[in-house]
Scaffold this active site. Structure first.
Site, PDB file in Angstrom:
ATOM      1  CG  HIS A 108      -9.623  28.070  29.883  1.00  0.00           C
ATOM      2  ND1 HIS A 108      -8.888  29.228  30.026  1.00  0.00           N
ATOM      3  CD2 HIS A 108     -10.679  28.384  29.085  1.00  0.00           C
ATOM      4  CE1 HIS A 108      -9.473  30.201  29.347  1.00  0.00           C
ATOM      5  NE2 HIS A 108     -10.553  29.708  28.764  1.00  0.00           N
ATOM      6  CD  GLU A 126     -14.261  29.239  28.274  1.00  0.00           C
ATOM      7  OE1 GLU A 126     -13.888  29.868  29.286  1.00  0.00           O
ATOM      8  OE2 GLU A 126     -13.783  29.423  27.147  1.00  0.00           O
ATOM      9  CG  HIS A 184     -10.862  27.819  23.816  1.00  0.00           C
ATOM     10  ND1 HIS A 184     -10.225  27.161  24.839  1.00  0.00           N
ATOM     11  CD2 HIS A 184     -11.162  29.059  24.300  1.00  0.00           C
ATOM     12  CE1 HIS A 184     -10.161  27.939  25.898  1.00  0.00           C
ATOM     13  NE2 HIS A 184     -10.714  29.107  25.597  1.00  0.00           N
ATOM     14  NE  ARG A 204      -2.707  36.132  26.356  1.00  0.00           N
ATOM     15  CZ  ARG A 204      -2.166  36.914  27.283  1.00  0.00           C
ATOM     16  NH1 ARG A 204      -0.886  36.787  27.568  1.00  0.00           N
ATOM     17  NH2 ARG A 204      -2.883  37.825  27.905  1.00  0.00           N
TER      18      ARG A 204
END
Length: 336
Positions: A108, A126, A184, A204
């Site tokens: 991200h 996050e 991740h 991705r």
């Protein structure tokens, strides 16, 4: 439109109905364990508290029943609190995630990259709170050591990228803070709650050659991912020191505090004290209560009451009216 008489009402908490996502790696546990009742299979994610256009949550009870949270907050920006009302945007997105299969290896972007390259959107940092994990479940969290952009690009092409990925064993009740830019992935057999910035930007890097519902390989965003990724070796993540603080009928512990959100785990148990726990938010920020276990009842100061169960999510406006909680359960409490 929200009627004038609704706009003039007090800041009362209300339950939310989530949006569901049927990504190919999902499973059945959000329906089976959390009684979501969604006609989706697989059910990979439920966006429990969201104003993001890709998945809006809707008020499930109270004066706003049937109205999406984004519309409520446009009419009542004061519900966000003094810290956030000027921007008029909910800064967080709260999810439940069931990884029946491995998620893609992904990145991200941070705020700066997203604003430059994604039309001013915010980035995505996050927090993961693990609700359950099968034996030998793992997460991907960063890289073992520094890797050049060129070498990582080559490894994606020849299918050897996994040798550079740092894999971490995971178990129930673990907490992981995943800063934007961290390479991740959630591994198969992990059920978790995710608290994140209000963003749906995912790049991705690698997806094991999997096909989408149309029989095509899922799209990768390799160059954006490599540009946004931290390619330095990551320190093996350690579980944070957590201290439960008790008061009558309730205990809480801090899981994470960062510039984007603050998350506590709250344990409610009024079975023995025979008193309800008083709860309200302050004027600075809204709160979100995600029930991750148990059940009970919430009583508003005007006498209105509603039940909550495992999997329910409650939005508590800033400077809320007094609410009393009774029951035995666990919550993740999110503050902006």
């Amino acid at each position: 439109m929200i009627s004038k008489n609704i706009r003039s009402n007090n800041n009362q908490p209300f339950l939310l109905r989530p949006a569901g996502k049927d990504y190919l790696w999902g499973g059945r546990r959000l329906n089976d364990d959390f009684s979501k009742g969604m006609d989706l299979y697989p059910l990979a994610e439920t966006w429990e508290c969201s104003t993001h256009p890709d998945g809006l949550s809707v008020a499930a009870n109270g004066m706003f029943e049937g109205i999406s949270l984004d519309k409520i907050l446009k009419q009542r920006p004061d519900f966000l609190g003094k810290r956030w009302s000027a921007g008029g945007m909910l800064p967080v997105l709260v999810k439940l995630i069931d990884a029946d299969k491995d998620l893609s290896i992904q990145v991200h972007p941070d705020d700066a990259y997203a604003r430059r390259n994604e039309n001013g959107q915010s980035g995505k940092t996050e927090l993961w709170y693990v609700l359950d994990a099968c034996k030998d479940a793992q997460l991907v969290y960063g890289l073992h050591h520094d890797v050049s952009k060129e070498r990582l690009r080559e490894s994606i092409g020849d299918g050897t990228i996994e040798k550079y990925l740092q894999k971490v064993s995971v178990q129930k009740d673990d907490v992981f803070y995943v800063e934007a830019g961290t390479i991740h992935a959630v591994g198969a057999g992990v059920l978790l709650a995710e608290i994140q910035q209000n963003s749906n930007l995912t790049y991705r890097l690698y997806d094991y050659g999997r096909m989408d519902s149309d029989g095509k390989e899922r799209q990768l965003q390799i160059e954006k991912a490599l540009d946004a990724a931290n390619l330095s070796g990551s320190v093996q993540p350690k579980q944070p020191l957590r201290v439960l603080k008790y008061r009558r009928g309730c205990a809480r512990e801090l899981l994470c505090r960062c510039r984007y959100f603050e998350v506590h785990r709250m344990l409610l148990n009024t079975e023995r004290c025979r008193e309800m726990v008083e709860y309200r938010s302050d004027a600075l920020s809204f709160r979100v209560l995600l029930c991750i276990g148990g059940c009970g009842v919430a009583v508003i100061n005007d006498g209105r009451m509603f039940r909550f169960f495992k999997g329910d999510c409650m939005f508590v406006p800033a400077d809320s009216v007094q609410m009393r909680l009774h029951g035995k359960g666990a919550f993740l409490e999110v503050r902006g």
